[in-house]
Design an enzyme around this catalytic site. Sequence first.
Site, PDB file in Angstrom:
ATOM      1  N   TYR A 346       0.912  -1.541  -0.272  1.00 23.28           N
ATOM      2  CA  TYR A 346       0.236   0.030  -0.563  1.00 23.28           C
ATOM      3  C   TYR A 346       0.928   0.910  -0.401  1.00 23.28           C
ATOM      4  CZ  TYR A 346      -3.745   2.687   1.913  1.00 23.28           C
ATOM      5  OH  TYR A 346      -5.147   3.691   1.552  1.00 23.28           O
ATOM      6  N   CYS A 347       0.514   2.158  -0.791  1.00 29.33           N
ATOM      7  CA  CYS A 347       1.280   3.461  -1.129  1.00 29.33           C
ATOM      8  C   CYS A 347       3.181   2.895  -1.180  1.00 29.33           C
ATOM      9  CB  CYS A 347       0.719   4.683   0.246  1.00 29.33           C
ATOM     10  SG  CYS A 347       1.374   5.949  -0.285  1.00 29.33           S
ATOM     11  N   VAL A 348       3.298   3.098  -0.009  1.00 27.52           N
ATOM     12  CA  VAL A 348       5.128   3.450  -0.178  1.00 27.52           C
ATOM     13  C   VAL A 348       5.333   2.254   0.543  1.00 27.52           C
ATOM     14  CG1 VAL A 348       5.691   4.665   2.539  1.00 27.52           C
ATOM     15  CG2 VAL A 348       7.455   4.042   0.778  1.00 27.52           C
TER      16      VAL A 348
END
Length: 609
Positions: A346-348
Site C-alpha cells: 500500500y502506497c510507499v
Amino acid sequence: MADKKHSGESNQDKPDVAQYLVKDPDKFALNLARMVEAAGQAAAAWTAPRERGEVKDTVGEPMADLVKTFSKVTEYWLSEPSRALEAQTRLFSGYMNIWANSIRKLSSEEPVEDAVQPDRGDKRFQDPEWAKNAFFDFLKQVYIVTSRWASDLVTHAEGLDPHTRHKATFYVKQITNAISPSNFILTNPELFRETVASNGENLVRGMKMLAEDIAAGGGDLKLRQADYSAFEVGRNIATTPGKVVARSAVAEIVQYEPATDTVLKRPLLICPPWINKFYILDLNPEKSFIRWAVSQGHTVFVISWVNPDERHARMSWEDYIRDGLEFGLDTVAKETGETSVNAIGYCVGGTLLAAALALMAKKGDTRIRSATLFTTQVDFTYAGDLKVFVDEEQISTLEKAMGEKGYLEGNRMATAFNMLRSGDLIWPYVVNNYMRGKEPMPFDLLYWNADSTRMSAANHSYYLRNCYLENALATGRMNLGGHKLSLSDIKIPIYNLAAKEDHIAPARSVFTGCAYFGGEVEYVMAGSGHIAGVVNPPLANKYQHWTDGKPVGDFDAWVAKAKENPGSWWPHWQRWVERLDNQRVAARGAATKLEPLGDAPGEYVRAKA
C-alpha cells in the site's frame, strides 16, 4: 413611507443587524479578558519548549522557499511593464464588476446573480448571510476574484520550469485557503453571530483548546481533527483477532485467526506504508479490509512497522526489505509451511514491495507469486503534490534536520499530508475548534490520521532521493543489495489499483507505472481518493471502479473506454486472486507453530510519535 414594492427590499430581505450586536457588554468584556488569559497560556505552551531548547523553529525554511518561488513568478510579470499593467487591469476589472453588481443588487427589484460564484462543492460560503448581507457578499466575491487572479498569474507565467510552477500553484492554494474570509470572526457571518450570541464564550473555549493542542504538540500545534478519547487501538480500532508471531528491529508480523473452515493455500502478506500505521486496513469490523480478506478465506499476515527513534537512524530500504518483507516471508513459511505467497503493498509500502520484487528476481527468490499494489507509484514522473516538497535544496535541509535526532518528527509528515488538502483537513478544524470553541466529533479515520509515525533518517532520505527526486526505480538506476534493479524483471501477475481523486499517488502516475513491469498487469481505478478509494467495503455500496482495459497507451483514452462498475473493487480483486490459484486447505490457526509474542495488533503499532 416608501412603497416596499418599489424599494427593491422587503422586511424579509433586510439584513438583521441586531444579530451582530453584543447583548451583554459586561459579560462580553469579561469573556474577552478570559480569552486573553487563555491566550497567555497558549503563548507559554509555545515559548517554554523553545526556551528549554527542546524545539527549533523550521518555519523559515519553507518561507524562504515560498519567497524564492514567488519571486520567479513575479519576475515574469514585472519584466515587461505591459504585462504588469495587464495583470493589474484584470484584477481591477474584476473588482469593478463586483462593485457594479453590488449597486445593481441594492437598486433592483429582481434578484441579481453574483458577479462570481464559488466553485462547485465549496462549503465555506453556505451560510445564507454570504448572499443576503451586502457586506459579507462583497467580501466573498472580492476573495474569489483575488484568489482566482493569483492562481491565473501562476498559470499564465511563461518560462517557469514544471517544478517551480507546481510549487507556485501549491503555495498560492495554501495562502488563498488561509486568507479566506470564512476563517476570521469579523468576516464570517456564522462566527460573528455565534460570538455575539454567546458573549464571546466560544472564544474562551477555543483559546483553551489552542493552548491544550500546542502543549500536546510539545510546542507546535497538534491540530485535533476528532475526539480522540473515543478510540483506543486494540479496543475499538484494529480489533480483528490475531497474534504477533514474529518481531524484528523494524517490524512485527501479525497473523490473523481464520474465519472459514478452509482457506486459500497461498497465504497473504500485506506490506503497509511506514508513513502511517497499518490499521487503516483494520479500522473497525465494518471497514476492515483485513477482516474481509480473512472472511474470504485468506490466511492474512501483516507487517506492522516500528515507530522509529534514534536507534533506527541508519536503517535504510535494504533493512526494511530484509527485516520487514523478507522477514515476513520467512515467518509465513515457518508458520504455514508455504513458500508461495500473495503479497499486497500500500502506497510507499507498495513501492518498497516493487523494489523488493525486482531485487528478489535478481536473486532468484520466487516466493511471492502475485503482487497487489494499492495506490502505489513506481514511476514518479506524474507524482502528486508531495513532489512540491522535493528538490535538492529542500531534501538537503530536511536531511540536516533529521541528522540531529536520527529521524523525522511525526508531526512534520502529518502537517505535509494535511497541507495537501488544507481546505478540508486544516482550516475547517481551525475554525471549528479555536473560533467556534467546539470539540470535533469522534471519527476513526481522523484518529488514525492523527496517529502519526516518525521516519528514520536513512530510510526517508533514500525514498525522497531515489523515488521523488531521481525517479531511479522506473529508470533502472536504483541500487539495493549490490544490484541495479529493473522492474521488467518482475514477471509475476500484478493487480495495480489506483484511485481517481488521489492527490498522493495520482491515477495517471499509477497507470504510467504499469508499463515497467515484465508480466501481466491488471489496472483498476477506484472512485474517491487515496484512503476512501482503497478502504471501501462492499456492504457500503459506495463509489465505483473502472476495469477491463490493458494499461497501455494514453491514460485518458483508457478511462474513456474502461468499464464502470458500481461499488467496491474488493470482490473484483478476490476473483482475480482466485483465478491465479484457488487451491484450498484446512484453516490455519494463528501461531500454531511459532510462539505467540502477544495479541494483535501488537506493540509497535501502539507507540506514539
